[in-house]
Write a protein that holds these residues in place. Structure first.
Motif: not given
Length: 87
Positions: A20-23, A30-31, A37-38, A62-63
């Protein structure tokens, strides 16, 4: 600068917070793709990080949209000082 108090993180929590911090910010989908990971596993880690006040979560269509909190960014800089901030 104020010293950050130690916070215990699992490996998965640390990976999610780092991503998250990088993005700068991201959504669960997206994660999930980026970390391989699921969605349910990512959502569990996000809830734990939110409880530790390391991320903020906002619902979208939706997210969920996720961003590292100030405390979360400070922790990432402490854990990985070589990471350049994306914010």
């Amino acid at each position: 600068m104020k010293q950050i108090q130690p916070i215990a993180l699992t490996n998965d929590e640390a990976l999610v917070l780092q991503q998250i911090t990088e993005n700068g910010e991201d959504d669960v989908i997206g994660l999930s793709h980026g970390l391989r990971m699921s969605r349910s596993r990512v959502a569990q880690q996000l809830e734990r990080l939110r409880a530790k006040k390391l991320v903020t979560i906002k619902p979208t269509c939706g997210d969920l949209w996720v961003r590292a909190s100030k405390r979360g960014r400070q922790l990432v800089r402490y854990m990985w000082p070589e990471m350049a901030p994306a914010y």
